[in-house]
Write a protein that holds these residues in place. Structure first.
Motif, PDB file in Angstrom:
ATOM      1  N   GLU A   1      -0.215  35.307  68.299  1.00  0.00           N
ATOM      2  CA  GLU A   1      -0.536  33.915  68.940  1.00  0.00           C
ATOM      3  C   GLU A   1      -1.480  34.427  69.952  1.00  0.00           C
ATOM      4  OE1 GLU A   1       2.661  31.495  70.362  1.00  0.00           O
ATOM      5  OE2 GLU A   1       3.556  31.585  68.534  1.00  0.00           O
ATOM      6  N   MET A   2      -2.347  33.322  70.597  1.00  0.00           N
ATOM      7  CA  MET A   2      -3.377  33.632  71.745  1.00  0.00           C
ATOM      8  C   MET A   2      -3.105  32.601  72.627  1.00  0.00           C
ATOM      9  SD  MET A   2      -7.314  33.587  71.860  1.00  0.00           S
ATOM     10  CE  MET A   2      -8.474  33.955  73.480  1.00  0.00           C
ATOM     11  N   LEU A   3      -3.045  33.060  74.129  1.00  0.00           N
ATOM     12  CA  LEU A   3      -2.994  32.005  75.077  1.00  0.00           C
ATOM     13  C   LEU A   3      -4.171  32.209  76.159  1.00  0.00           C
ATOM     14  CD1 LEU A   3      -1.474  30.226  77.027  1.00  0.00           C
ATOM     15  CD2 LEU A   3      -0.321  32.271  78.148  1.00  0.00           C
ATOM     16  N   SER A   4      -4.776  31.129  75.989  1.00  0.00           N
ATOM     17  CA  SER A   4      -6.115  30.996  76.805  1.00  0.00           C
ATOM     18  C   SER A   4      -5.713  30.456  78.167  1.00  0.00           C
ATOM     19  CB  SER A   4      -7.309  30.148  76.182  1.00  0.00           C
ATOM     20  OG  SER A   4      -7.621  30.774  74.917  1.00  0.00           O
TER      21      SER A   4
ATOM     22  N   LEU B   1       4.739  31.759  79.056  1.00  0.00           N
ATOM     23  CA  LEU B   1       5.035  33.520  78.344  1.00  0.00           C
ATOM     24  C   LEU B   1       6.213  33.516  78.270  1.00  0.00           C
ATOM     25  CD1 LEU B   1       3.058  35.160  81.377  1.00  0.00           C
ATOM     26  CD2 LEU B   1       2.407  34.965  78.912  1.00  0.00           C
ATOM     27  N   LYS B   2       7.532  32.964  78.865  1.00  0.00           N
ATOM     28  CA  LYS B   2       8.850  33.204  78.505  1.00  0.00           C
ATOM     29  C   LYS B   2       9.120  32.334  77.319  1.00  0.00           C
ATOM     30  CE  LYS B   2      10.835  33.567  83.179  1.00  0.00           C
ATOM     31  NZ  LYS B   2      11.716  32.646  84.246  1.00  0.00           N
ATOM     32  N   GLU B   3       8.552  31.294  77.065  1.00  0.00           N
ATOM     33  CA  GLU B   3       8.877  30.580  75.699  1.00  0.00           C
ATOM     34  C   GLU B   3       8.068  31.241  74.674  1.00  0.00           C
ATOM     35  OE1 GLU B   3       6.038  27.208  74.010  1.00  0.00           O
ATOM     36  OE2 GLU B   3       7.281  26.188  75.496  1.00  0.00           O
ATOM     37  N   ARG B   4       6.869  31.847  74.791  1.00  0.00           N
ATOM     38  CA  ARG B   4       6.221  32.153  73.454  1.00  0.00           C
ATOM     39  C   ARG B   4       6.849  33.762  73.153  1.00  0.00           C
ATOM     40  NH1 ARG B   4       6.181  28.497  71.022  1.00  0.00           N
ATOM     41  NH2 ARG B   4       5.444  29.803  69.605  1.00  0.00           N
ATOM     42  N   SER B   5       7.486  34.274  74.195  1.00  0.00           N
ATOM     43  CA  SER B   5       8.021  35.374  74.162  1.00  0.00           C
ATOM     44  C   SER B   5       9.399  35.594  72.924  1.00  0.00           C
ATOM     45  CB  SER B   5       8.611  36.157  75.643  1.00  0.00           C
ATOM     46  OG  SER B   5       9.740  35.235  75.911  1.00  0.00           O
ATOM     47  N   HIS B   6       9.939  34.386  73.045  1.00  0.00           N
ATOM     48  CA  HIS B   6      11.191  34.364  71.972  1.00  0.00           C
ATOM     49  C   HIS B   6      10.430  33.775  70.669  1.00  0.00           C
ATOM     50  CE1 HIS B   6      14.160  34.524  75.191  1.00  0.00           C
ATOM     51  NE2 HIS B   6      13.602  33.700  75.706  1.00  0.00           N
ATOM     52  N   GLU B   7       9.231  33.625  70.372  1.00  0.00           N
ATOM     53  CA  GLU B   7       8.777  32.992  69.050  1.00  0.00           C
ATOM     54  C   GLU B   7       7.775  34.014  68.525  1.00  0.00           C
ATOM     55  OE1 GLU B   7      10.036  30.495  67.741  1.00  0.00           O
ATOM     56  OE2 GLU B   7      11.199  29.773  69.289  1.00  0.00           O
ATOM     57  N   ALA B   8       6.859  34.598  69.410  1.00  0.00           N
ATOM     58  CA  ALA B   8       5.758  35.215  68.750  1.00  0.00           C
ATOM     59  C   ALA B   8       6.151  36.586  68.827  1.00  0.00           C
ATOM     60  CB  ALA B   8       4.479  35.012  69.452  1.00  0.00           C
ATOM     61  N   ASP B   9       5.591  37.487  67.700  1.00  0.00           N
ATOM     62  CA  ASP B   9       5.608  39.004  67.813  1.00  0.00           C
ATOM     63  C   ASP B   9       4.463  39.525  68.498  1.00  0.00           C
ATOM     64  OD1 ASP B   9       7.676  39.197  65.764  1.00  0.00           O
ATOM     65  OD2 ASP B   9       6.105  38.179  64.535  1.00  0.00           O
ATOM     66  N   VAL B  10       3.278  38.991  68.554  1.00  0.00           N
ATOM     67  CA  VAL B  10       2.421  39.436  69.409  1.00  0.00           C
ATOM     68  C   VAL B  10       1.662  38.220  69.916  1.00  0.00           C
ATOM     69  CG1 VAL B  10       0.095  40.390  69.342  1.00  0.00           C
ATOM     70  CG2 VAL B  10       1.737  41.535  67.706  1.00  0.00           C
ATOM     71  N   LEU B  11       1.341  38.457  71.472  1.00  0.00           N
ATOM     72  CA  LEU B  11       0.573  37.078  72.265  1.00  0.00           C
ATOM     73  C   LEU B  11      -0.575  37.935  72.927  1.00  0.00           C
ATOM     74  CD1 LEU B  11       0.513  34.263  73.134  1.00  0.00           C
ATOM     75  CD2 LEU B  11       1.923  35.155  74.980  1.00  0.00           C
ATOM     76  N   ILE B  12      -1.848  37.588  72.599  1.00  0.00           N
ATOM     77  CA  ILE B  12      -3.024  37.864  73.378  1.00  0.00           C
ATOM     78  C   ILE B  12      -3.415  36.980  74.492  1.00  0.00           C
ATOM     79  CG2 ILE B  12      -5.286  38.726  73.278  1.00  0.00           C
ATOM     80  CD1 ILE B  12      -3.590  40.314  71.396  1.00  0.00           C
TER      81      ILE B  12
ATOM     82  N   LEU C   1       5.194  41.481  71.904  1.00  0.00           N
ATOM     83  CA  LEU C   1       4.554  42.365  72.576  1.00  0.00           C
ATOM     84  C   LEU C   1       3.075  41.619  73.100  1.00  0.00           C
ATOM     85  CD1 LEU C   1       3.396  45.182  73.159  1.00  0.00           C
ATOM     86  CD2 LEU C   1       2.450  45.429  70.825  1.00  0.00           C
ATOM     87  N   MET C   2       2.857  41.594  74.297  1.00  0.00           N
ATOM     88  CA  MET C   2       2.105  40.772  74.784  1.00  0.00           C
ATOM     89  C   MET C   2       0.826  41.823  75.573  1.00  0.00           C
ATOM     90  SD  MET C   2       4.081  38.103  77.197  1.00  0.00           S
ATOM     91  CE  MET C   2       5.223  36.999  76.498  1.00  0.00           C
ATOM     92  N   PHE C   3      -0.259  41.199  75.373  1.00  0.00           N
ATOM     93  CA  PHE C   3      -1.669  42.048  75.992  1.00  0.00           C
ATOM     94  C   PHE C   3      -2.321  40.887  76.892  1.00  0.00           C
ATOM     95  CE2 PHE C   3      -0.705  44.069  71.661  1.00  0.00           C
ATOM     96  CZ  PHE C   3      -0.710  45.610  72.093  1.00  0.00           C
TER      97      PHE C   3
ATOM     98  N   GLU D   1     -16.205  42.039  77.764  1.00  0.00           N
ATOM     99  CA  GLU D   1     -15.157  42.922  78.067  1.00  0.00           C
ATOM    100  C   GLU D   1     -13.832  42.588  77.200  1.00  0.00           C
ATOM    101  OE1 GLU D   1     -14.243  42.569  82.309  1.00  0.00           O
ATOM    102  OE2 GLU D   1     -16.128  42.280  82.611  1.00  0.00           O
ATOM    103  N   PHE D   2     -13.683  41.183  76.731  1.00  0.00           N
ATOM    104  CA  PHE D   2     -12.454  40.782  75.957  1.00  0.00           C
ATOM    105  C   PHE D   2     -12.753  41.489  74.621  1.00  0.00           C
ATOM    106  CE2 PHE D   2     -11.169  37.606  72.922  1.00  0.00           C
ATOM    107  CZ  PHE D   2      -9.793  37.828  73.068  1.00  0.00           C
ATOM    108  N   LYS D   3     -14.007  41.299  73.945  1.00  0.00           N
ATOM    109  CA  LYS D   3     -14.130  41.858  72.560  1.00  0.00           C
ATOM    110  C   LYS D   3     -14.034  43.255  72.569  1.00  0.00           C
ATOM    111  CE  LYS D   3     -17.194  37.702  71.515  1.00  0.00           C
ATOM    112  NZ  LYS D   3     -18.390  37.447  71.006  1.00  0.00           N
ATOM    113  N   ALA D   4     -14.389  44.080  73.334  1.00  0.00           N
ATOM    114  CA  ALA D   4     -14.506  45.487  73.376  1.00  0.00           C
ATOM    115  C   ALA D   4     -12.973  45.980  73.579  1.00  0.00           C
ATOM    116  CB  ALA D   4     -15.277  46.349  74.527  1.00  0.00           C
ATOM    117  N   MET D   5     -12.187  45.307  74.349  1.00  0.00           N
ATOM    118  CA  MET D   5     -10.844  45.540  74.458  1.00  0.00           C
ATOM    119  C   MET D   5     -10.053  45.513  73.507  1.00  0.00           C
ATOM    120  SD  MET D   5      -8.256  44.338  77.842  1.00  0.00           S
ATOM    121  CE  MET D   5      -9.467  45.367  78.935  1.00  0.00           C
ATOM    122  N   VAL D   6     -10.213  44.256  72.849  1.00  0.00           N
ATOM    123  CA  VAL D   6      -9.587  43.965  71.582  1.00  0.00           C
ATOM    124  C   VAL D   6     -10.010  45.014  70.552  1.00  0.00           C
ATOM    125  CG1 VAL D   6      -9.186  42.252  69.656  1.00  0.00           C
ATOM    126  CG2 VAL D   6      -9.402  41.756  71.917  1.00  0.00           C
ATOM    127  N   ASP D   7     -11.255  45.315  70.381  1.00  0.00           N
ATOM    128  CA  ASP D   7     -11.571  46.093  69.163  1.00  0.00           C
ATOM    129  C   ASP D   7     -11.352  47.699  69.337  1.00  0.00           C
ATOM    130  OD1 ASP D   7     -13.077  46.541  66.557  1.00  0.00           O
ATOM    131  OD2 ASP D   7     -14.435  47.651  67.969  1.00  0.00           O
TER     132      ASP D   7
END
Length: 398
Positions: free
Chosen positions: A5-8, A54-65, A146-148, A156-162
């Motif tokens: 998942e992604m959180l903007s 953050l608390k809500e998605r921490s119980h549902e997602a495996d990875v959150l960006i 696992l949250m990033f 900056e975002f694209k370089a960090m993801v890649d």
């Protein structure tokens, strides 16, 4: 399948004041890595809302960006929200603070005290390097997730993801083979017309037909698991057949890039003259680094198709280019296109269908029409063809 998942974050994203290009980029990037996203959320600059999601998605997602909110100002709350959700303190990362001071010094600037905030990360987190900016990212595990945390600046975002996040995901998880996506783009046909022809098509298990409408094009996408590649490729010729004359390219190489490449392959130069499109065609070709020898934008005036033919031949001669392409002004709802080539000069007059589109849309359509004229000439096809709701009402040649 991992739930990714992604959180903007940020009021400017939540309220539509800026377009969230990072979300679109990440969805496409992860799809091609075999990690299709299952959900995207957006939260404004509210600490309670950030902590709650953050608390809500921490119980549902495996990875959150998590994207945004790592800057030096008071409304940058992501690090504090992460620490609060995890029940830990923010700690100053001395190594990153030194890096930031050097970053500013090398540019002849003094680091503002507020930038010190960008070196503060949750105590239980791992710092993630930012190779092109001052906001370090960080990773932490909250419940099952696992949250990033990443900066909002796209470069900056694209370089960090890649360079930072994707290697960590590959190390921690066994990732599936990326799905297969076969794409083609059509011009001049409606989405409903294409769907009516393609919906009866029998598709392999797990394969779906998708449509993306972005005026003036419709993209057709056949998407499925890698194990079904052979079956998908067996179906694909029927999709091409349905697209017919409206098919303008396959894959992801856009038409301006395709024209630029083909000009280069044949060592040809091009000059363009635009009235109705106001320079839009030249802009698209320039961005694709086409061999554009000259371009001009003229005020709209009454001009027949014969006039446009003569103008394109004159343009080619004056600019000493191999090809001369003219888009006329609009006269009685007709717009003329003329292409002068070493083998002759050819032209079309077109009118739109009964629906009256906004000026910007009609300019986009006409720029695409001009590019398609070039494409068809390169392919040795007649310039005149069926374009659905774009009616060719006149054609001529010299």
């Amino acid at each position: 399948m991992l739930k990714v998942e992604m959180l903007s974050t940020g009021d400017e994203v939540l309220y539509g004041q800026i377009t969230d290009t990072n979300a679109a980029w990440l969805a496409d990037y992860f799809f091609h890595q075999g990690l299709p996203m299952s959900r995207r959320n957006t939260v404004g600059d509210s600490l309670p809302d950030l902590v709650a999601v953050l608390k809500e998605r921490s119980h549902e997602a495996d990875v959150l960006i998590v994207n945004g909110g790592l800057g030096p100002t008071s409304d940058d709350l992501s690090a504090l929200a992460a620490a609060t959700a995890a029940g830990v303190e923010l700690v100053e990362h001395a190594e990153w603070l030194t890096y930031m001071e050097q970053f500013f010094a090398e540019r002849g600037r003094v680091m503002a005290p507020s930038n010190r905030k960008q070196a503060q990360i949750p105590a239980n987190s791992e710092m993630i390097d930012n190779p092109v900016g001052t906001a370090c990212g960080f990773a932490l595990t909250l419940n099952r997730c696992l949250m990033f945390f990443t900066p909002g600046v796209p470069s900056e975002f694209k370089a960090m993801v890649d360079k930072q996040i994707m290697p960590r995901l590959r190390e921690r998880f066994t990732l599936p083979e990326p799905p297969v996506c076969l794409r083609l783009t059509t011009f001049g046909r409606s989405e409903s017309e294409l769907a009516q022809c393609l919906d009866p098509l029998a598709l392999p298990d797990g394969v779906v037909m998708g449509y993306r409408s972005s005026m003036p094009i419709i993209e057709l996408k056949l998407t499925g698991p890698a194990s079904q590649r052979d079956a998908m490729e067996a179906v694909w010729p029927e999709v091409r057949r349905v697209a017919g004359e409206s098919l303008i390219f396959e894959g992801t190489e856009g038409l301006p890039a395709q024209i630029a490449r083909r000009l280069g392959e044949r060592s040809l130069t091009l000059a363009v003259s635009e009235q109705f499109t106001g320079g839009l065609l030249a802009l698209q070709l320039n961005r694709a680094q086409a061999a554009l020898l000259g371009s001009r934008v003229l005020p709209q005036k009454a001009e027949t198709l014969v006039d446009a033919l003569a103008s394109s031949a004159e343009l080619r001669l004056n600019q000493q280019s191999d090809l001369g392409l003219v888009i006329s002004g609009e006269e009685e709802q007709q717009i003329n296109f003329a292409l002068s080539t070493p083998g002759g000069t050819f032209g079309l007059g077109v009118k739109f269908g009964t629906r009256r589109h906004a000026l910007a849309i009609r300019q986009e359509v006409c720029a695409m029409m001009a590019l398609n004229v070039l494409r068809r000439w390169f392919n040795g096809q007649p310039l005149e063809s069926d374009h659905g709701w774009i009616k060719v009402v006149e054609s001529a040649s010299l």
